[in-house]
Design a protein around this motif. Sequence first.
Motif, mmCIF file in Angstrom:
data_model
loop_
_atom_site.group_PDB
_atom_site.id
_atom_site.type_symbol
_atom_site.label_atom_id
_atom_site.label_comp_id
_atom_site.label_asym_id
_atom_site.label_seq_id
_atom_site.Cartn_x
_atom_site.Cartn_y
_atom_site.Cartn_z
ATOM 1 N N PRO A 341 1.097 -1.325 0.516
ATOM 2 C CA PRO A 341 -0.002 -0.071 0.159
ATOM 3 C C PRO A 341 0.748 1.606 0.107
ATOM 4 C CG PRO A 341 0.055 -1.122 2.536
ATOM 5 C CD PRO A 341 1.104 -1.440 1.565
ATOM 6 N N ARG A 342 2.124 0.969 0.142
ATOM 7 C CA ARG A 342 2.909 2.257 -0.043
ATOM 8 C C ARG A 342 3.997 1.957 -0.744
ATOM 9 N NH1 ARG A 342 3.970 4.475 4.562
ATOM 10 N NH2 ARG A 342 2.630 3.235 6.677
ATOM 11 N N LEU A 343 4.339 3.455 -1.146
ATOM 12 C CA LEU A 343 5.292 3.336 -2.860
ATOM 13 C C LEU A 343 6.605 3.164 -1.716
ATOM 14 C CD1 LEU A 343 3.698 5.601 -5.044
ATOM 15 C CD2 LEU A 343 5.164 2.988 -5.487
ATOM 16 N N GLU A 344 6.759 3.593 -0.849
ATOM 17 C CA GLU A 344 8.000 3.574 -0.629
ATOM 18 C C GLU A 344 9.349 2.793 -0.768
ATOM 19 O OE1 GLU A 344 8.654 1.705 3.837
ATOM 20 O OE2 GLU A 344 10.494 1.532 3.798
ATOM 21 N N GLN A 345 9.419 0.974 -1.528
ATOM 22 C CA GLN A 345 9.847 0.714 -1.596
ATOM 23 C C GLN A 345 10.442 0.592 -3.162
ATOM 24 O OE1 GLN A 345 9.378 -4.073 -1.806
ATOM 25 N NE2 GLN A 345 9.089 -3.397 0.931
ATOM 26 N N TRP A 346 9.753 0.852 -3.516
ATOM 27 C CA TRP A 346 9.455 2.106 -5.231
ATOM 28 C C TRP A 346 10.237 3.439 -5.285
ATOM 29 C CZ3 TRP A 346 8.944 0.590 -10.461
ATOM 30 C CH2 TRP A 346 9.707 1.530 -11.110
ATOM 31 N N MET A 347 10.186 4.121 -4.272
ATOM 32 C CA MET A 347 10.819 5.016 -4.807
ATOM 33 C C MET A 347 12.412 4.850 -4.047
ATOM 34 S SD MET A 347 7.309 7.401 -2.718
ATOM 35 C CE MET A 347 9.253 9.019 -2.266
ATOM 36 N N ARG A 348 12.744 4.340 -2.701
ATOM 37 C CA ARG A 348 14.165 4.122 -2.918
ATOM 38 C C ARG A 348 14.662 3.792 -3.793
ATOM 39 N NH1 ARG A 348 13.200 1.254 1.846
ATOM 40 N NH2 ARG A 348 12.924 3.050 3.240
ATOM 41 N N ALA A 349 14.207 2.048 -4.441
ATOM 42 C CA ALA A 349 14.924 1.543 -5.234
ATOM 43 C C ALA A 349 14.662 2.236 -6.378
ATOM 44 C CB ALA A 349 14.297 0.136 -5.396
ATOM 45 N N ASP A 350 14.322 3.687 -7.121
ATOM 46 C CA ASP A 350 14.174 4.892 -7.409
ATOM 47 C C ASP A 350 15.639 5.142 -8.271
ATOM 48 O OD1 ASP A 350 13.384 5.247 -10.225
ATOM 49 O OD2 ASP A 350 12.985 6.756 -9.439
ATOM 50 N N ARG A 351 16.210 5.183 -6.748
ATOM 51 C CA ARG A 351 16.130 6.924 -6.149
ATOM 52 C C ARG A 351 18.197 5.920 -6.508
ATOM 53 N NH1 ARG A 351 14.882 12.146 -3.946
ATOM 54 N NH2 ARG A 351 12.520 12.080 -4.440
ATOM 55 N N LEU A 352 18.531 5.018 -5.500
ATOM 56 C CA LEU A 352 19.376 3.818 -6.345
ATOM 57 C C LEU A 352 19.637 3.989 -7.412
ATOM 58 C CD1 LEU A 352 18.781 2.562 -2.996
ATOM 59 C CD2 LEU A 352 20.414 4.696 -3.248
ATOM 60 N N ARG A 353 18.489 3.478 -7.959
ATOM 61 C CA ARG A 353 19.064 3.141 -9.366
ATOM 62 C C ARG A 353 19.273 4.383 -10.642
ATOM 63 N NH1 ARG A 353 17.065 4.647 -13.944
ATOM 64 N NH2 ARG A 353 15.664 5.773 -12.866
ATOM 65 N N ALA A 354 18.882 5.193 -10.084
ATOM 66 C CA ALA A 354 19.553 6.937 -10.847
ATOM 67 C C ALA A 354 20.893 6.916 -10.286
ATOM 68 C CB ALA A 354 18.560 7.639 -10.208
ATOM 69 N N LEU A 355 21.802 6.523 -9.233
ATOM 70 C CA LEU A 355 22.768 6.651 -8.741
ATOM 71 C C LEU A 355 23.548 5.277 -9.538
ATOM 72 C CD1 LEU A 355 23.069 7.537 -5.066
ATOM 73 C CD2 LEU A 355 23.292 9.023 -6.904
#
Lengths: 413, 417
Positions: A341-355
Motif C-alpha cells: 500500500p506504500r510507494l516507499e520501496q519503489w521510491m528508494r529503489a528508484d533513487r538508488l537506480r538513478a545512482l
Amino acid sequence: MVNTQSETSQFDSGSDDTRLRVAFYSHDTLGLGHIRRNLLLAQTIAEAPLSATILMLAGAREAAVFPMPRRVDCTTLPSIQKGSNGQYRSRRLSLSLRQIVSLRAHILQGALEEFRPDMLVVDTEPRGAFRELEPALSWLRMQGGTHCVLGLRDIRDTALAVRREWQDASNDAAIRDYYDDIWVYGDQRVFDVVREYRFSRDVASKLRYTGYLDQRARLNFVGPGDDGPRVLATLPAGRMVLCTVGGGQDGLALARAFIAAPLPSDAFGLVLAGPQMPMDMLEDLRRRAGAGGSVRVLRFVPEPAPLFARADRLITMGGYNSTLEAVSFGQPALIVPRVKPRLEQWMRADRLRALGLVDLLHPDDLSPERLGAWLARPRERALPSDRLDLGGLPRIVDLLTERRKSIAARAAS
Amino acid sequence: MTPATSARAGLRQRRFAIFTHDAYGLGHVRRSTRILRALADRDPRAALLLITGSPATHLLRELPPNADTLKLPTIVTSGSDGTRPPTLDIGVAELASFRGELTRRAVELFEPDVLLVDNFPLGTRLELLPTLRDLRRTSTRAVLGLRDVVDPPDKVRRDWERDGLFGVIERYYHRVLIYGVPEVLDAVAAYGLSEGIASRVAYCGYVTETTPSSRTPAQLRRELGLGDRFLLATVGGGGDGRPVLEAFLGAIERMAGWPALIVTGEFMSAEDRAALARVAAGRSSLMLKDHITDLPALMSAAELVVAMGGYNTSAEILATGVRAVLVPRVWRSGEHGSRGKTGFDAEQLVRVEGLARLGLVDMVDPRELSAETLQAAIERALRRPRTAAGGALRLDGAARVADHLLDVAAGEKGAAA
C-alpha cells in the motif's frame, strides 16, 4: 569504573550500574524489517567499547529467533498484524485490537520503568503502534534520565501520504513532547526528508542523518555454527543467484517467478522464503523447485549475510534491509519492490537506480522471462563507496559514546 | 476470520496463561505447549498466553493458533556446553524483579481465568510473588504444575522450606497438578505436603505425544537402511551426552557391530560431536545425526533405546513401549565435567529408579557407566519382551491437565481425582 572484561563474574554480583543501558522498540506489526534493523544497531553497540547492555522490545515473537550477542536480550509482546481485509488485529489471541494494544502498552511501560534505560531508540512510530508506547514515553519524560531517540528509515511513502499520516498521528507534538533526537538511517543526497516531507522547524532541529547502515557488518555477528555458514557448506560450486523476499508474507509472486526463470547454465539459485511465509506457500515453492533442480528453497536463515556475501547476483524485494543488503554487498542486484500500500520501496529503489547502484523491475512487469533476461545481461559490480554514505553504524556508536560521556560527567558532578 | 471481539461477559470467552521456567533444555516449554494444545482442542476460542523467557525458536510453530507468547528476558545462567543464552547484563536480582513486574502487568491486564505456573511455585528466581499477591484481588486462580520429579525429595523439602514455598502453595494455589504418577514418585509423602495442600493435589500422568506417526515402523526401518533390527541412542539436547554415547559406541563394538542410529542433539558442542564422529568413522551400519524430527516414531522402529533420563525422553519411551536402557544424568547440566559433589542433581536418577522398579526400563548407574556395563544392560534388556505402551502408566497428562484447568476456570474448588 567501567569494566568491559569480566562477564560471568559480574553477572552474578548483583546489579551493575556502570553499564550503559539502551532499549530499542519496534512494533513489528508487518514483517521483520524493524526488528532486524534494530538488531543490527544493537549488535554494533554491544560490540563497541561502550560497556552497554541492551533490551530489545519487539512486537513479534519472531524477534527471538535472531541470534543475539552477549548483553543483548529481547522481550517480545503478543502480536498485532494486518489482517487480509487490511485492518490491524490481534494476530493470535482472541482479543479486540483495543484490548491487545492496552495489554502491550501496559507491558511496555513496565519494561521501561524497570529497565530505566539511559537511551531509548524507537523505530519509525513516535508513539508506537496504536500509541502503545505513549504511557511509557510520558513516564520516562516525567522521570528524566532517558535520552529518547526516534529512528527513521529515509523514505516512508510519497510526500503527500507521509504529510497526511504525520498530521493524523500528531507526530510533531509527539516529537516535541518525547524526543531529544531523530536519527534518519539514510543519506541526505539520496533523499532529503526535511525538504521532501516538509518537516517543521522543530522537527528539523532535532534531526540528523546517520548515513545508511552498512549491512556487511552483519558478517561480524555470524558464528561458525550458525545457519548461514552451514548452508554455505552445502552449496555447489558455480555462480549463485540469491532471491530474497524479506519476511515472506507477500513474497510468493517473486519467488515463483524466480523458480521458473531460466538461469544461466553455470548458475544455481537459492530462494530465502522468509519465516512469515505461510507453510502452504512454502510447500508450493518447494514443489515447483522440485528435487534435483537448479534452485533450492530455504524457509529461513536468521542471519543470511554469508549468503549475500557469496552470491554473484541478487534478486530481491525492496524492503529497507534487503535493498541495503544489495547495495552494501555490491553485487549486481535487481529490486522488485512492493508498490502497495506504500510507494516507499519503489521510491528508494528508484533513487538508488538513478545512482547506478541497482536495477529495478516494477512488480506488474514481473515474469520469469524478465528475470531471465536480466540474469543473461552482463552487469558489473556496483560498489557504492563514493556515491552513498554507508557510515551509519560507526556514526551511531559515536553518538552513544558522546552520550556515555555526558552521563559520566553528570554522575561525577 | 477475525478473532472474537465480543465482551467476555457475554460469551464467556476463557483465558489461560502459563508461566514457564526457561531452562536451557526444552522440556518445560514442550510440556507447556502440549498443555496449550490440549486446551485449544477443548476450547478453540480461548485466548492462551505463554509467558516464558525461553529463547526456543520453534515455539510459534508448536503453539496452537489461539496462543501467543510474552517473552521475558532470559535468566538461565549456564548452559550444558558452557555457553549462555543471551542475557541482559543487569544482575540476576534486578533481572528477576524485571521479569516479575512484566509478568504481573501482563496477568493484570490479560486477566486469565487461570494462571498455571510451571514447576517453581514462585518462578525461576522467586519473581512471581507480586503476581500471586495481586491475584487475591482478582478472579484469576493460580494452579501449580509439577514435573513428576521436581528434584530429589530431600532437596525439594530443603529448598521449599528455605524459600517459604510450602506457605506460598498453601496460600495462593488452588490446585497442584503433577505431570506424573505416584508409582514413580509419591509427591505428597516424598515432599511432606500438608493435608491442606495434599487435598488439592491431582496426578495427571505423563505429558507426552501419543499421536501415532504418519509412517509405520517398517517404513522407517526401510528408509534408514539399517536392517530389521537396530539400536537407537539419544541424549536429549546433547549438551552433556558425550559420555553416554562413547560408552554406547564401545558397547556395540563389543556386540559384533549391531546396527545403530546415534542422535547427538542440537546442543552438543562441535568438539564433542567431532570426537564421536571420529570414533564412529569407518564403522558400517552406524549412523550419526545431529537431530531428528520424529523421535517417538524412531523409538517405535528401534529394537531398544539407550538414553539419559530426561522427562520428555522417558515419557516418549513409555508411550512407545520400546525397551530402554537409561543412564540418568546425576550432575547438573554443565557440571558433569568436574563431577564435583556440588553439582550433584539426582532428578533423573529418581525418575529412572522409579521406572526401573516398575520394570518399564533398565538402568545403568552413571557412576558405573562403561562400555562393559552398558553392553551387559543392553543384552539383558534385549532378552525381554517389549512392554505395552506405558505399561499401566497414564500418558494422557496434557488432556488431564487441560481438563483440570477448565474445571478451575469454571469455578470448581478442590481437586477431584
